[in-house]
Design a protein around this motif. Structure first.
Motif, short mmCIF file in Angstrom:
data_model
loop_
_atom_site.label_atom_id
_atom_site.label_comp_id
_atom_site.label_asym_id
_atom_site.label_seq_id
_atom_site.Cartn_x
_atom_site.Cartn_y
_atom_site.Cartn_z
N ILE A 152 0.86 -1.18 0.00
CA ILE A 152 0.00 0.00 0.00
C ILE A 152 0.89 1.23 0.00
CG2 ILE A 152 -1.82 1.27 1.19
CD1 ILE A 152 -2.64 -1.44 2.46
N VAL A 153 0.60 2.15 -0.91
CA VAL A 153 1.41 3.35 -1.11
C VAL A 153 0.63 4.57 -0.64
CG1 VAL A 153 2.71 4.70 -2.79
CG2 VAL A 153 2.45 2.23 -3.12
N LEU A 154 1.26 5.41 0.19
CA LEU A 154 0.70 6.70 0.60
C LEU A 154 1.51 7.80 -0.07
CD1 LEU A 154 0.08 6.39 4.46
CD2 LEU A 154 -1.51 5.95 2.59
N VAL A 155 0.81 8.73 -0.72
CA VAL A 155 1.46 9.77 -1.52
C VAL A 155 1.13 11.15 -0.97
CG1 VAL A 155 1.72 10.77 -3.81
CG2 VAL A 155 1.33 8.32 -3.58
N SER A 156 2.18 11.86 -0.52
CA SER A 156 2.07 13.25 -0.06
C SER A 156 0.99 13.38 1.03
CB SER A 156 1.81 14.19 -1.25
OG SER A 156 2.08 15.53 -0.94
N GLY A 157 0.38 14.55 1.18
CA GLY A 157 -0.61 14.79 2.23
C GLY A 157 -0.14 15.82 3.23
N TRP A 158 -0.98 16.04 4.22
CA TRP A 158 -0.75 17.04 5.26
C TRP A 158 -0.20 16.39 6.51
CZ3 TRP A 158 -0.89 22.30 5.40
CH2 TRP A 158 -0.92 22.91 6.65
N HIS A 159 0.78 17.06 7.13
CA HIS A 159 1.32 16.59 8.41
C HIS A 159 1.37 17.76 9.39
CE1 HIS A 159 3.70 14.73 11.50
NE2 HIS A 159 4.69 15.60 11.33
N ASP A 160 0.37 17.88 10.24
CA ASP A 160 0.29 18.85 11.34
C ASP A 160 0.34 20.32 10.91
OD1 ASP A 160 -0.14 17.00 13.31
OD2 ASP A 160 1.94 16.91 13.96
N ARG A 161 1.43 20.74 10.29
CA ARG A 161 1.60 22.15 9.98
C ARG A 161 1.83 22.47 8.50
NH1 ARG A 161 5.30 24.54 14.99
NH2 ARG A 161 3.90 23.86 16.68
N ASP A 162 2.08 21.43 7.71
CA ASP A 162 2.35 21.69 6.30
C ASP A 162 2.26 20.38 5.52
OD1 ASP A 162 2.95 23.09 4.01
OD2 ASP A 162 4.80 23.97 4.78
N ASN A 163 2.25 20.52 4.21
CA ASN A 163 2.28 19.35 3.34
C ASN A 163 3.66 18.70 3.36
OD1 ASN A 163 -0.38 19.70 2.38
ND2 ASN A 163 0.31 21.23 0.90
N VAL A 164 3.67 17.42 3.01
CA VAL A 164 4.94 16.70 2.90
C VAL A 164 5.03 16.07 1.52
CG1 VAL A 164 5.09 16.24 5.37
CG2 VAL A 164 3.95 14.57 3.89
N ALA A 165 6.25 15.91 1.02
CA ALA A 165 6.48 15.29 -0.29
C ALA A 165 6.70 13.78 -0.16
CB ALA A 165 7.69 15.92 -0.96
N ASP A 166 6.62 13.26 1.04
CA ASP A 166 6.94 11.86 1.29
C ASP A 166 6.01 10.91 0.55
OD1 ASP A 166 7.62 13.61 3.70
OD2 ASP A 166 8.75 11.80 4.18
#
Length: 344
Positions: A152-166
């Motif tokens: 299962i792949v998770l792409v980008s999204g929000w983490h607490d205070r900002d978006n992440v490129a992970d």
């Protein structure tokens, strides 16, 4: 290493069927921003709805209930609730008969939002939950997809205070996470996409800026080619624009070699349907698809009722299902839309 390359639109026209949308039994209660998944059980195909927002659209209207519809049945039924607090913007996927529910965020009385690392695993046969290894970078409003019924792949999204490129890859068989090549475009939340074959496609979402307005819609489409011998190795490239305007919280899902997109809005908002610009957001009815074989976009028949605030479209043994969301005037709905799908 990740390599950015140009993906050209193939000149051949993608051929898709003429979808006919219908309504299925409604949810027991209206829900928006609910995570959805479909799985084949001992009783046949079933669709599940988890968490979400009720009609109050308030901080204490964030719910933890879960519902099940056995496809073709007369009604939904309540199943074991998701452990822990109610949350929004989680995402769910099914692998080998189990459903994996990832992340999401809680909303406090003061409006404070917290991204959660939760991985909750649901067994439809026993109606029981247990906990998986937490997400290394907790995210909400992420895109998720299943690669070869194994990862299962998770792409980008929000983490607490900002978006992440992970880009984070979870292996249900080992309950372990790996880090994949990050997205090359702007980190986003509320984007839409899925995995089909060895390809990830996602579109749009909301980017952040140090200047005002802080949140703005991102109009871009991206394809990631997954290396079958080393799945965390993903070659990313930008796609030509999809039909219609940039979208926020559209429904998306995979159907064979196709990745489908439906609804959403062109005015991003927090969770109550009112845009970051102070204007009420309104849903859209467009439906379109990306053919991962021909690398081309195609328009499909519009939804009969415009809708937004979704986490996904699911395919339950030939039936596409869109569950809940918000319809016109930011109304949280119990509506369930279905269409038969046959691979062209």
């Amino acid at each position: 290493m990740n390599s950015l390359y140009l993906i050209l639109l193939v000149s051949a026209t993608a051929q898709v069927q003429n979808l006919t949308w219908a309504t299925a039994p409604p949810l027991p209660e209206p829900r928006a921003n609910n995570a959805v998944a479909a799985v084949t059980t001992s009783r046949g195909p079933a669709v599940f709805s988890f968490l979400g927002l009720d009609t109050t659209k308030a901080w204490n209207g964030v719910r933890s209930e879960a519902y099940r519809w056995d496809v073709g049945g007369a009604s939904w039924r309540t199943v074991a609730p998701v452990p822990g607090p109610g949350r929004l913007a989680a995402t769910a996927q099914a692998v080998r008969g189990k459903i994996y529910l990832f992340g999401g965020y809680t909303v406090g009385r003061d409006g404070a939002e917290k991204s959660l690392p939760n991985v909750d695993i649901y067994d439809p046969e026993s109606d029981a939950w247990h906990r998986g290894a937490p997400i290394p970078v907790p995210t909400d409003d992420a895109v998720s997809g299943v690669w070869r019924d194994s990862l299962i792949v998770l792409v980008s999204g929000w983490h607490d205070r900002d978006n992440v490129a992970d880009v984070q890859v979870y292996d249900p068989s080992t309950d372990r996470w790996r880090r994949a090549d990050p997205i090359p475009g702007p980190p986003v939340f509320g984007h839409a996409g899925a995995v089909a074959g060895d390809v990830i496609v996602y579109i749009d979402g909301v980017r952040t800026s140090a200047r005002r307005p802080r949140f703005g819609i991102e109009g871009s489409s991206w394809l990631g080619a997954i290396d079958p011998d080393d799945p965390p190795n993903i070659r990313w490239g930008r796609l030509p624009p999809h039909p219609g305007p940039p979208l926020y919280r559209a429904a998306a899902g995979a159907a064979g070699r196709w990745i489908l997109f439906a609804g959403g809005t062109d005015n991003p908002y927090n969770f109550n349907g009112v845009g970051y610009d102070g204007q009420p957001s309104e849903p859209r009815s467009e439906v379109f698809a990306f053919d991962t074989l021909l690398r081309s976009w195609a328009r499909l028949p519009d939804l009969p009722v415009a809708t937004m605030d979704h986490r996904g479209i699911v395919l339950a043994e030939g039936t596409l299902v869109i569950v809940g969301g918000m319809i016109g005037n930011q109304r949280v709905t119990d509506r369930v839309a279905t269409a038969r799908w046959q691979e062209p």
